[in-house]
Scaffold this motif. Structure first.
Motif, PDB file in Angstrom:
ATOM      1  N   ALA A 169      -9.263  -8.965 -15.859  1.00  0.00           N
ATOM      2  CA  ALA A 169      -8.556  -9.227 -17.104  1.00  0.00           C
ATOM      3  C   ALA A 169      -9.011  -8.413 -18.614  1.00  0.00           C
ATOM      4  O   ALA A 169      -8.326  -7.804 -19.038  1.00  0.00           O
ATOM      5  N   ALA A 170     -10.368  -8.503 -18.525  1.00  0.00           N
ATOM      6  CA  ALA A 170     -10.756  -7.693 -19.678  1.00  0.00           C
ATOM      7  C   ALA A 170     -10.647  -6.192 -19.649  1.00  0.00           C
ATOM      8  O   ALA A 170     -10.032  -5.644 -20.615  1.00  0.00           O
ATOM      9  N   LEU A 171     -10.799  -5.770 -18.415  1.00  0.00           N
ATOM     10  CA  LEU A 171     -10.675  -4.300 -18.134  1.00  0.00           C
ATOM     11  C   LEU A 171      -9.246  -3.999 -18.618  1.00  0.00           C
ATOM     12  O   LEU A 171      -8.959  -2.792 -19.371  1.00  0.00           O
ATOM     13  N   ALA A 172      -8.122  -4.731 -17.865  1.00  0.00           N
ATOM     14  CA  ALA A 172      -6.971  -4.419 -18.067  1.00  0.00           C
ATOM     15  C   ALA A 172      -6.405  -4.394 -19.684  1.00  0.00           C
ATOM     16  O   ALA A 172      -5.658  -3.510 -20.157  1.00  0.00           O
ATOM     17  N   ASP A 173      -6.890  -5.414 -20.207  1.00  0.00           N
ATOM     18  CA  ASP A 173      -6.659  -5.681 -21.582  1.00  0.00           C
ATOM     19  C   ASP A 173      -7.208  -4.531 -22.533  1.00  0.00           C
ATOM     20  O   ASP A 173      -6.736  -3.557 -23.332  1.00  0.00           O
ATOM     21  N   TYR A 174      -8.588  -4.068 -22.208  1.00  0.00           N
ATOM     22  CA  TYR A 174      -9.200  -2.778 -22.935  1.00  0.00           C
ATOM     23  C   TYR A 174      -8.326  -1.542 -22.556  1.00  0.00           C
ATOM     24  O   TYR A 174      -8.087  -0.691 -23.521  1.00  0.00           O
ATOM     25  N   GLU A 175      -7.887  -1.358 -21.316  1.00  0.00           N
ATOM     26  CA  GLU A 175      -7.174  -0.189 -20.919  1.00  0.00           C
ATOM     27  C   GLU A 175      -5.988   0.170 -21.657  1.00  0.00           C
ATOM     28  O   GLU A 175      -5.768   1.291 -22.125  1.00  0.00           O
ATOM     29  N   ARG A 176      -5.485  -1.118 -21.683  1.00  0.00           N
ATOM     30  CA  ARG A 176      -3.993  -1.027 -22.406  1.00  0.00           C
ATOM     31  C   ARG A 176      -4.250  -0.767 -23.732  1.00  0.00           C
ATOM     32  O   ARG A 176      -3.630   0.020 -24.273  1.00  0.00           O
ATOM     33  N   THR A 177      -5.304  -1.265 -24.536  1.00  0.00           N
ATOM     34  CA  THR A 177      -5.252  -1.112 -26.014  1.00  0.00           C
ATOM     35  C   THR A 177      -5.776   0.044 -26.318  1.00  0.00           C
ATOM     36  O   THR A 177      -5.265   0.385 -27.446  1.00  0.00           O
ATOM     37  N   TYR A 178      -6.403   0.898 -25.540  1.00  0.00           N
ATOM     38  CA  TYR A 178      -7.039   2.051 -26.304  1.00  0.00           C
ATOM     39  C   TYR A 178      -6.815   3.183 -25.159  1.00  0.00           C
ATOM     40  O   TYR A 178      -7.055   4.084 -25.276  1.00  0.00           O
ATOM     41  N   ASP A 179      -5.592   2.804 -24.448  1.00  0.00           N
ATOM     42  CA  ASP A 179      -4.901   3.929 -23.260  1.00  0.00           C
ATOM     43  C   ASP A 179      -6.172   4.301 -22.631  1.00  0.00           C
ATOM     44  O   ASP A 179      -6.436   5.831 -22.495  1.00  0.00           O
ATOM     45  N   ILE A 180      -6.947   3.647 -21.961  1.00  0.00           N
ATOM     46  CA  ILE A 180      -8.225   4.170 -21.100  1.00  0.00           C
ATOM     47  C   ILE A 180      -7.658   4.400 -19.786  1.00  0.00           C
ATOM     48  O   ILE A 180      -7.351   3.321 -19.065  1.00  0.00           O
ATOM     49  N   PRO A 181      -7.870   5.502 -18.892  1.00  0.00           N
ATOM     50  CA  PRO A 181      -7.411   5.704 -17.431  1.00  0.00           C
ATOM     51  C   PRO A 181      -8.448   4.946 -16.776  1.00  0.00           C
ATOM     52  O   PRO A 181      -9.507   4.876 -16.871  1.00  0.00           O
ATOM     53  N   GLN A 182      -7.803   4.439 -15.382  1.00  0.00           N
ATOM     54  CA  GLN A 182      -8.753   3.828 -14.362  1.00  0.00           C
ATOM     55  C   GLN A 182      -8.503   4.622 -13.196  1.00  0.00           C
ATOM     56  O   GLN A 182      -7.514   5.080 -12.810  1.00  0.00           O
ATOM     57  N   VAL A 183      -9.565   5.022 -12.516  1.00  0.00           N
ATOM     58  CA  VAL A 183      -9.719   5.527 -11.111  1.00  0.00           C
ATOM     59  C   VAL A 183      -9.959   4.443 -10.064  1.00  0.00           C
ATOM     60  O   VAL A 183     -11.031   3.889 -10.215  1.00  0.00           O
ATOM     61  N   ASP A 184      -9.202   4.191  -9.369  1.00  0.00           N
ATOM     62  CA  ASP A 184      -9.301   3.252  -8.088  1.00  0.00           C
ATOM     63  C   ASP A 184     -10.057   4.172  -6.883  1.00  0.00           C
ATOM     64  O   ASP A 184      -9.176   4.902  -6.262  1.00  0.00           O
ATOM     65  N   ALA A 185     -11.082   4.287  -6.748  1.00  0.00           N
ATOM     66  CA  ALA A 185     -11.951   5.348  -6.188  1.00  0.00           C
ATOM     67  C   ALA A 185     -11.618   5.322  -4.519  1.00  0.00           C
ATOM     68  O   ALA A 185     -11.438   6.457  -4.015  1.00  0.00           O
ATOM     69  N   TYR A 186     -11.305   4.160  -4.077  1.00  0.00           N
ATOM     70  CA  TYR A 186     -10.651   4.153  -2.761  1.00  0.00           C
ATOM     71  C   TYR A 186     -10.258   2.836  -2.555  1.00  0.00           C
ATOM     72  O   TYR A 186     -10.899   1.645  -2.386  1.00  0.00           O
ATOM     73  N   THR A 187      -8.829   2.697  -2.413  1.00  0.00           N
ATOM     74  CA  THR A 187      -8.228   1.408  -2.464  1.00  0.00           C
ATOM     75  C   THR A 187      -7.166   1.352  -1.123  1.00  0.00           C
ATOM     76  O   THR A 187      -6.636   2.120  -0.679  1.00  0.00           O
ATOM     77  N   TYR A 188      -6.807   0.180  -0.832  1.00  0.00           N
ATOM     78  CA  TYR A 188      -5.753  -0.178   0.087  1.00  0.00           C
ATOM     79  C   TYR A 188      -4.498   0.113  -0.378  1.00  0.00           C
ATOM     80  O   TYR A 188      -4.160  -0.279  -1.807  1.00  0.00           O
ATOM     81  N   ALA A 189      -3.578   0.621   0.439  1.00  0.00           N
ATOM     82  CA  ALA A 189      -2.109   0.790   0.137  1.00  0.00           C
ATOM     83  C   ALA A 189      -1.301  -0.557  -0.249  1.00  0.00           C
ATOM     84  O   ALA A 189      -1.328  -1.100   0.711  1.00  0.00           O
ATOM     85  N   ARG A 190      -0.986  -0.877  -1.439  1.00  0.00           N
ATOM     86  CA  ARG A 190      -0.247  -2.113  -1.378  1.00  0.00           C
ATOM     87  C   ARG A 190       0.566  -2.407  -2.890  1.00  0.00           C
ATOM     88  O   ARG A 190       0.203  -1.291  -3.725  1.00  0.00           O
ATOM     89  N   PRO A 191       1.566  -3.188  -2.893  1.00  0.00           N
ATOM     90  CA  PRO A 191       2.367  -3.060  -3.850  1.00  0.00           C
ATOM     91  C   PRO A 191       1.662  -3.267  -5.210  1.00  0.00           C
ATOM     92  O   PRO A 191       1.978  -2.551  -6.371  1.00  0.00           O
ATOM     93  N   GLU A 192       0.654  -3.799  -5.252  1.00  0.00           N
ATOM     94  CA  GLU A 192      -0.251  -4.114  -6.553  1.00  0.00           C
ATOM     95  C   GLU A 192      -0.733  -2.558  -7.044  1.00  0.00           C
ATOM     96  O   GLU A 192      -1.373  -2.477  -8.222  1.00  0.00           O
ATOM     97  N   ALA A 193      -0.942  -1.973  -6.120  1.00  0.00           N
ATOM     98  CA  ALA A 193      -1.325  -0.489  -6.514  1.00  0.00           C
ATOM     99  C   ALA A 193      -0.234   0.514  -6.739  1.00  0.00           C
ATOM    100  O   ALA A 193      -0.624   1.793  -6.580  1.00  0.00           O
ATOM    101  N   GLY A 194       0.912  -0.045  -6.536  1.00  0.00           N
ATOM    102  CA  GLY A 194       2.118   0.782  -6.941  1.00  0.00           C
ATOM    103  C   GLY A 194       2.775   1.525  -5.691  1.00  0.00           C
ATOM    104  O   GLY A 194       3.466   2.470  -5.495  1.00  0.00           O
TER     105      GLY A 194
END
Length: 708
Positions: A112-137
């Motif tokens: 939640a802290a990371l999401a808040d930070y990324e949204r506030t400062y427009d900071i991009p996030q890399v999901d280095a290796y993730t499972y394909a699911r709706p939460e990842a679009g």
């Protein structure tokens, strides 16, 4: 104190969003946040985050790592991520790399802290290796499993964005038919998701294509979603690494990455001894008992010179010819002044770069006792090592330089390659440098001295010189014919039970035995060429500037080196756009690059570099004398003047620091959006254990046959 700072940052962001103002409006009134040019890598110890860290290390791009497996690690909260400097909100990281889209326990507030930070400062996030699911679009996978040998393709959106340096094809390696090397989830965007695929591959058994890399925009945040596992050595990652970094930094970051390939051809004008397929040694060299066999030297012809010139022109590539003048002098003495290949080389001297290799190729370390195999250092009466003298070393350097100048070779007198890299330490026989080497180098103004990367890989000073380590190609100096190369290869890489030397059995940590001897007729083309091409291309794709070296014998007779060199160049150019060429520097330029990198790494490691962005301005501070490296968008200026040089659709370069801050002005097209929206919370993801390994053949070949 932390609560007050966080509230200030959110208030600025909320005001911009509420008024519908573009980011530039907030910048104009001086409220733009400061964003430090540093990446936060949150690692679970897996290979994917490690690969991204390795890419940043190579480029010289700073990052901070949080190891989720480490007890007592820092907690990722608002105070860790942001603060205030000189009254201005500061984002401490310009990008965040996570091992997957949510690696934290369900009760942890860190996501939640990371999401808040990324949204506030427009900071991009890399999901280095993730499972394909709706939460990842993404929808749940259409396919999950091995993707060895798959031909993935960069989409139009990828080419228009951070992956535009690629022509399109991204082949996944399939080195071993019996080992799973890459695992992936192929999935289509979820219904209604703002998801843009950048790299796709066909779904097995279907007409659909699934995303492997794509951007998911949601809740005021941006994620680069990667659904295949990789390590830093695999070609597919090496192809995509630049784009991952450019995407997450918006093309504004410290550090720079280019792809280099240089090939040194040693022993030019001289002849190389030939492997004896019956004796399993090389008559005339130190691996054969003294007097055993009859030397049968290999030497280029005039036709070989013409072929080299034509090949260079066809491939837009320049070889570095590392020469020994005595080879031509002796040839002329034996043939009434005639030496056709030398005449052709001298006539075509402007087609090549030239490097001093000493006059006679003498061994310049200890005096060798070759009455035993392997050789040993000779000793003085008191038991001390008998060293080649300072005068003898100096004479070898100076005499060859004078000979080269007498025939008009365009030399750089501060470059030197000693015969067999001698004078430098050689384990196990000579554990120390010849103490007479350093003063002889200084006497002759040598600034750049070649070393063998397989035994002396670290940049270091020797007198006035700095070493430039070279990669030995496993194309043997003592083989002119493919059958000779394969015979010797079998001797080294097969077990004693299969008729080999057993060297591979005795050195299992560095050498893998072949399952069976290679066929003498096809082994070179079918096994050695693909392997050596892959290893060398791996160095190129990793942004490693170190040169490779072969020998003049490899340009003679069967011309064994050309298939490997062409494989590297042709393979590279089939993958990369024209604005991302192979850089082909000479030895001293490689040395300068390596020294700058070393100094830059030291400054970063000592915390002596700060860099941040406020709106369209980047400020970098570094100690005087340190050369700053950065990558910026086209149109960037440095103190009002053009910055850097173009490569891969961006500008990059080195700028010497005077100790005063460097100010870079970004083009208006590089202005970053600054948005705020309500964060959507979703639970942690469990990603199946990565199924990947370091590909076979990545480790360097043994140095038994890299004479130099």
């Amino acid at each position: 104190m932390k609560r007050t700072m966080r509230t200030t940052a959110l208030t600025v962001s909320a005001l911009v969003a509420a008024l519908g103002m573009p980011a530039g409006a907030a910048h104009a009134d001086g409220t733009a946040p400061r964003v430090d040019l540093r990446t936060l890598i949150v690692s679970d110890g897996g290979p994917a985050t490690g690969a991204i860290a390795a890419e940043l290390d190579t480029a010289g791009t700073p990052y901070t790592t949080i190891d989720l497996n480490q007890s007592g690690r820092p907690v990722i909260d608002a105070g860790f991520l942001a603060d205030t400097v000189d009254g201005r909100p500061r984002a401490r990281f310009q990008a965040v790399v996570l091992p997957n889209d949510n690696p934290f326990p369900a009760d942890s507030p860190e996501m939640a802290a990371l999401a808040d930070y990324e949204r506030t400062y427009d900071i991009p996030q890399v999901d280095a290796y993730t499972y394909a699911r709706p939460e990842a679009g993404l929808q749940y996978p259409d396919y999950s499993g091995d993707v060895d040998g798959v031909q993935a393709e960069v989409t139009a959106a990828g080419k228009a964005g951070a992956f535009g340096y690629l022509k399109g094809a991204v082949p996944f390696e399939d080195i071993s038919p019996t080992v799973s090397e890459s695992y992936a989830y192929l999935a289509r965007p979820a219904e209604g998701a703002d998801f843009t695929p950048y790299l796709e591959a066909p779904v097995p058994g279907q007409s659909a294509r699934g995303s492997l890399v794509g951007e998911y925009r949601h809740d005021g945040r941006r994620e680069l979603v990667v659904t295949f596992v990789y390590n830093q050595y695999q070609q597919q990652f090496q192809l995509l690494a630049r784009g991952i970094v450019e995407w997450m930094t918006g093309g504004v970051h410290l550090g720079a990455s280019r792809n280099y390939f240089a090939v040194h051809v040693d022993d030019v004008f001289a002849a190389d001894d030939r492997w004896d397929t019956e004796l399993n040694c090389t008559p005339g060299d130190v691996d054969c008992p003294d007097g055993a066999g009859t030397p049968d030297p290999i030497r280029m012809t005039a036709a070989d010179v013409d072929h080299a010139v034509a090949w260079q022109r066809d491939h837009h590539f320049t070889l570095d010819l590392v020469y020994n003048g005595v080879g031509s002098v002796d040839q002329r003495a034996e043939h009434n002044g005639a030496d056709a290949p030398a005449d052709r080389l001298i006539a075509e001297r402007g087609e090549f770069r030239w490097v001093n290799h000493t006059y006679t190729h003498a061994f310049l370390g200890c005096e060798q006792d070759v009455t035993v195999v392997p050789w040993r250092c000779a000793s003085n009466a008191d038991g001390s090592t008998k060293w080649v003298s300072r005068k003898d070393i100096s004479d070898e350097i100076a005499h060859n330089r004078q000979w080269g100048q007498s025939v008009g070779l365009p030399l750089q007198n501060d470059e030197l390659v000693t015969g067999e890299h001698s004078g430098l330490k050689v384990l196990p026989q000579q554990p120390d440098d010849n103490p007479n080497l350093a003063p002889a180098l200084t006497d002759n103004g040598v600034s750049w001295l070649a070393s063998d990367n397989s035994r002396d890989p670290v940049l270091r000073k020797v007198g006035s010189a700095t070493t430039v380590s070279r990669y030995p190609m496993n194309i043997f100096y003592n083989a002119g014919r493919a059958a000779e190369q394969v015979d010797e290869y079998n001797w080294i890489y097969t077990s004693r039970a299969q008729g080999g030397s057993g060297i591979c059995e005795d050195n299992p940590a560095t050498t893998t035995c072949l399952p069976a001897p290679l066929d003498l007729a096809t082994g070179y083309t079918d096994h050695i060429v693909p392997l050596e091409t892959r290893i060398a291309l791996g160095h190129v794709l990793a942004g490693d500037p170190k040169p490779h070296f072969i020998h003049q014998s490899n340009l003679a007779e069967d011309r064994l080196a050309y298939p490997v060199m062409a494989g590297v160049l042709d393979g590279y150019r089939a993958l990369f756009a024209d604005d991302t060429p192979v850089v082909n520097p000479r030895m001293k330029d490689i040395g300068v690059e390596m020294q700058r990198r070393a100094d830059w790494r030291t400054a970063l490691g000592n915390g002596q570099v700060t860099a941040y962005r406020i709106g369209g301005t980047v400020t970098v501070s570094a100690p005087a004398g340190v050369t700053v490296t950065a990558t910026m968008p086209a149109g960037t200026t440095l103190s009002g003047h053009a910055f850097g040089s173009a490569y891969a659709g961006a500008l990059s370069g080195w700028t010497a620091s005077t100790g005063q801050p460097l100010t870079l002005g970004l083009p208006s097209s590089a202005a970053a959006p600054h948005t705020a929206a309500k964060a959507a919370q979703h639970g942690p993801v469990t990603v199946p254990a990565p199924r990947t390994r370091v590909p076979a053949g990545v480790s360097e070949p043994p140095a038994q046959n890299t004479a130099g």
